[in-house]
Design an enzyme around this catalytic site. Structure first.
Site, PDB file in Angstrom:
ATOM      1  N   LYS A 152       0.814  -1.226   0.000  1.00 31.01           N
ATOM      2  CA  LYS A 152       0.000   0.000   0.000  1.00 31.01           C
ATOM      3  C   LYS A 152       0.840   1.266   0.000  1.00 31.01           C
ATOM      4  CE  LYS A 152      -3.434  -2.689   0.352  1.00 31.01           C
ATOM      5  NZ  LYS A 152      -4.767  -2.821   0.828  1.00 31.01           N
TER       6      LYS A 152
HETATM    7  C1  LIG Z   1      -0.800  -7.829   2.420  1.00 33.71           C
HETATM    8  C2  LIG Z   1      -1.941  -7.725   1.476  1.00 33.71           C
HETATM    9  N1  LIG Z   1      -1.981  -8.567   0.443  1.00 33.71           N
HETATM   10  C3  LIG Z   1      -2.996  -8.534  -0.439  1.00 33.71           C
HETATM   11  C4  LIG Z   1      -4.037  -7.646  -0.307  1.00 33.71           C
HETATM   12  C5  LIG Z   1      -5.120  -7.648  -1.322  1.00 33.71           C
HETATM   13  O1  LIG Z   1      -5.006  -6.564  -2.221  1.00 33.71           O
HETATM   14  P1  LIG Z   1      -6.271  -5.989  -2.943  1.00 33.71           P
HETATM   15  O2  LIG Z   1      -7.239  -5.623  -1.865  1.00 33.71           O
HETATM   16  O3  LIG Z   1      -5.802  -4.818  -3.693  1.00 33.71           O
HETATM   17  O4  LIG Z   1      -6.806  -7.072  -3.807  1.00 33.71           O
HETATM   18  C6  LIG Z   1      -4.035  -6.750   0.777  1.00 33.71           C
HETATM   19  C7  LIG Z   1      -5.106  -5.766   1.018  1.00 33.71           C
HETATM   20  O5  LIG Z   1      -5.597  -5.070   0.246  1.00 33.71           O
HETATM   21  C8  LIG Z   1      -2.938  -6.770   1.656  1.00 33.71           C
HETATM   22  O6  LIG Z   1      -2.863  -5.898   2.666  1.00 33.71           O
HETATM   23  N1  LIG Z   2      -6.542  -5.252   2.474  1.00 38.32           N
HETATM   24  C1  LIG Z   2      -6.886  -3.901   2.629  1.00 38.32           C
HETATM   25  C2  LIG Z   2      -8.346  -3.665   2.583  1.00 38.32           C
HETATM   26  C3  LIG Z   2      -8.649  -2.305   2.034  1.00 38.32           C
HETATM   27  O1  LIG Z   2      -8.379  -2.329   0.691  1.00 38.32           O
HETATM   28  P1  LIG Z   2      -8.066  -1.100  -0.223  1.00 38.32           P
HETATM   29  O2  LIG Z   2      -6.960  -1.563  -1.088  1.00 38.32           O
HETATM   30  O3  LIG Z   2      -9.305  -0.826  -0.958  1.00 38.32           O
HETATM   31  O4  LIG Z   2      -7.659   0.069   0.604  1.00 38.32           O
HETATM   32  C4  LIG Z   2      -6.207  -3.346   3.880  1.00 38.32           C
HETATM   33  O5  LIG Z   2      -5.139  -3.805   4.181  1.00 38.32           O
HETATM   34  O6  LIG Z   2      -6.711  -2.491   4.545  1.00 38.32           O
END
Ligand SMILES: Cc1ncc(COP(=O)(O)O)c(C=O)c1O
Ligand SMILES: N[C@@H](CCOP(=O)(O)O)C(=O)O
Length: 520
Positions: free
Chosen positions: A120
């Site tokens: 993120k």
């Molecule tokens: C460590 C981790 N892996 C995978 C994901 C999944 O990614 P996305 O929600 O973009 O599919 C998340 C949360 O979003 C995450 O925090």
């Molecule tokens: N896995 C995410 C959930 C929120 O997802 P987002 O990518 O839409 O912000 C988290 O870690 O908070």
């Protein structure tokens, strides 16, 4: 402004032409839809030659320039924003690739070298700087505090978005941040990362409920016109288009890194993405649509498998068993414990537009709107065969359970010369990669390589990593996994508000109360 630099909503049937700044600052469209570019830019045929040797930052600039008009952010400003955003990373490559099992053509794309040790950061360091940039410009002529435009960021997290958003926005002028997370469903380190930040503009709300409850409340807050007009709500979740945009860079960068490492471009390269809210893999979809010659995008889910079920059956529904109520399952990969993948709406719009409306943007918005209403009221939408078939052109999927997640962590630890430790989300991706590798081998397909996205550092998920490696000779979490920076968090004081019910009214009241206490 070119078509790819103007934006529309996935749900509106009316013509729209919003600027990048509008969509970043608004977050979610007024009609409840998500913003998408009016057109996806197509790269010229020689782009690989021109881009393959660029640094991560240079690539980010070239990609973002296609989606952000120069009149909105001049070249030098965009470059500064990008450089500031990635100067906080611990790797010069920002997102390096690592051969993890070269014999089988498997590489990890390490996305956890930013301040909060999860993917993120790649987007949220940039989004934090963008908010600051736009607000500074909007407030350039403000003469008093009352004249200043402010933004109240409200986000939902299953652990990683929250800390990355907080680290991207802490201490930023005219920005207040409220992060909702499900009580007891995130890891202790994730909670420490969010709750030990001292800046007065940061507020963490621990909500009794699930991540989906938190996400739902955030979306309702965006839909509350009166609240929004008064507090100018902003988004840090991947509903915010800037999140998706910033994530595209690492698909291009890792593709070029791997091709250079291999010494030729004759391999088919597939990306495997541990998925929950579908924001990460969606950036790969845009990259592929722009022209990145990736062979496939593979969705890896845990037992909360709505995406895998859609890919296999065309049924987009909260519960896999319609006789039972939909319930999110607590798994070893908690950040992906999500029932409804909010970004899937963006992909569905393209699938509907291209397969059900003969390229009519407005009609696609109308159909999608109906589907989303149906999903909300009945918990289920069944897509026509043509839509599912089209989805399978770019995407495949697999579902991985906890036992397999733990077993792959152990297997990689034993087989890798550096005793590499995977985080559980990454392990879901690596397990999926091996399923494909086995099938390729059975089919005699030898020239396929896998880039499996490593979405978090293992230190964030101590309990699962330790459970997977307990009793393994020589393994020590403190010595081998835990960075000093994260070690130090446990001795800091925590600051959070407990909300004993997933209630929109209680959350709104808390936001108002906390905002009033912030120093002006
Ligand atoms: C460590 C981790 N892996 C995978 C994901 C999944 O990614 P996305 O929600 O973009 O599919 C998340 C949360 O979003 C995450 O925090
Ligand atoms: N896995 C995410 C959930 C929120 O997802 P987002 O990518 O839409 O912000 C988290 O870690 O908070």
């Amino acid at each position: 402004m070119s078509q790819s630099q103007s934006y529309r909503s996935t749900r509106s049937s009316g013509t729209q032409s919003l600027s990048f700044e509008d969509v970043v600052m608004t977050g979610l469209a007024k009609d409840g839809g998500l913003f998408i570019p009016s057109v996806i830019p197509k790269l010229p045929s020689n782009f690989v030659d021109e881009w393959k040797d660029l640094s991560f930052q240079e690539l980010a600039f070239n990609i973002m320039r296609l989606y952000v008009a120069e009149a909105e952010i001049p070249n030098e400003d965009l470059k500064s924003l990008i450089h500031a955003s990635y100067s906080t990373f611990r790797s010069d490559d920002v997102t390096p690739i690592k051969p993890i099992d070269e014999k089988n053509g498997l590489y990890l794309l390490e996305l956890f070298h930013g301040p909060t040790y999860a993917f993120k950061d790649v987007a949220l360091q940039f989004v934090g700087n963008l908010f600051e940039y736009f607000l500074k410009r909007r407030n350039a002529n403000a003469k008093s505090v009352e004249d200043r435009e402010t933004i109240t960021v409200v986000g939902a997290t299953s652990g990683d978005t929250g800390s990355a958003a907080i680290y991207g926005l802490r201490g930023k002028k005219d920005v207040s941040v409220f992060i909702l997370y499900p009580t007891g469903r995130i890891s202790p380190i994730q909670e420490e990362q969010m709750t030990t930040v001292e800046d007065a503009n940061v507020h963490t709300l621990s909500v009794k409920g699930t991540f989906d409850d938190c996400q739902d409340i955030v979306k309702q807050i965006f839909g509350d016109k009166e609240f929004n007009d008064k507090y100018h709500v902003g988004a840090v979740n991947s509903i915010n288009w800037a999140r998706i945009l910033a994530q595209m860079t690492y698909y291009f960068y890792s593709y070029f890194q791997l091709v250079k490492h291999l010494g030729d471009d004759s391999s088919k390269i597939r990306f495997v993405v541990p998925s929950g809210n579908f924001g990460d893999i969606l950036a790969g979809y845009y990259a592929k649509e722009m022209g990145l010659p990736a062979d496939k995008l593979i969705i890896a889910t845990n037992e909360n498998d709505i995406l895998d079920r859609f890919m296999k059956s065309g049924r987009y529904e909260k519960s896999g068993d319609q006789s039972k109520p939909a319930e999110v399952k607590a798994t070893y990969s908690p950040a992906m414990d999500i029932l409804i993948s909010s970004n899937f709406e963006r992909l569905l719009w393209y699938l509907i537009r291209d397969n059900l409306t003969s390229n009519d943007d407005n009609k696609a918005g109308e159909i999608l709107n109906d589907w989303m209403q149906q999903l909300k009221s009945t918990g289920s939408v069944v897509a026509p065969e043509s839509v599912v078939k089209a989805a399978r052109v770019n995407f495949s999927s697999e579902r991985v359970n906890d036992e397999e997640t733990a077993s792959t962590i152990k297997q990689i630890y034993h087989s890798h010369p550096e005793k590499y430790v995977l985080d559980p989300h990454t392990s879901v991706g690596v397990t999926t990669s091996y399923r494909f590798i086995e099938r390729d081998s059975a089919d005699g397909a030898s020239n396929i390589k896998y880039i499996s996205l490593s979405t978090a550092h293992p230190a964030k998920f101590a309990e699962v990593v330790n459970a997977s490696l307990t009793g393994v000779d020589g393994y020590s979490f403190e010595k081998d996994v835990l960075p000093d920076e994260l070690k130090a968090l446990s001795s800091k004081e925590k600051r959070l508000k407990l909300i004993d019910e997933a209630s929109l009214e209680k959350i709104k009241a808390t936001i108002i109360e906390e905002l009033a206490k912030e120093p002006k």
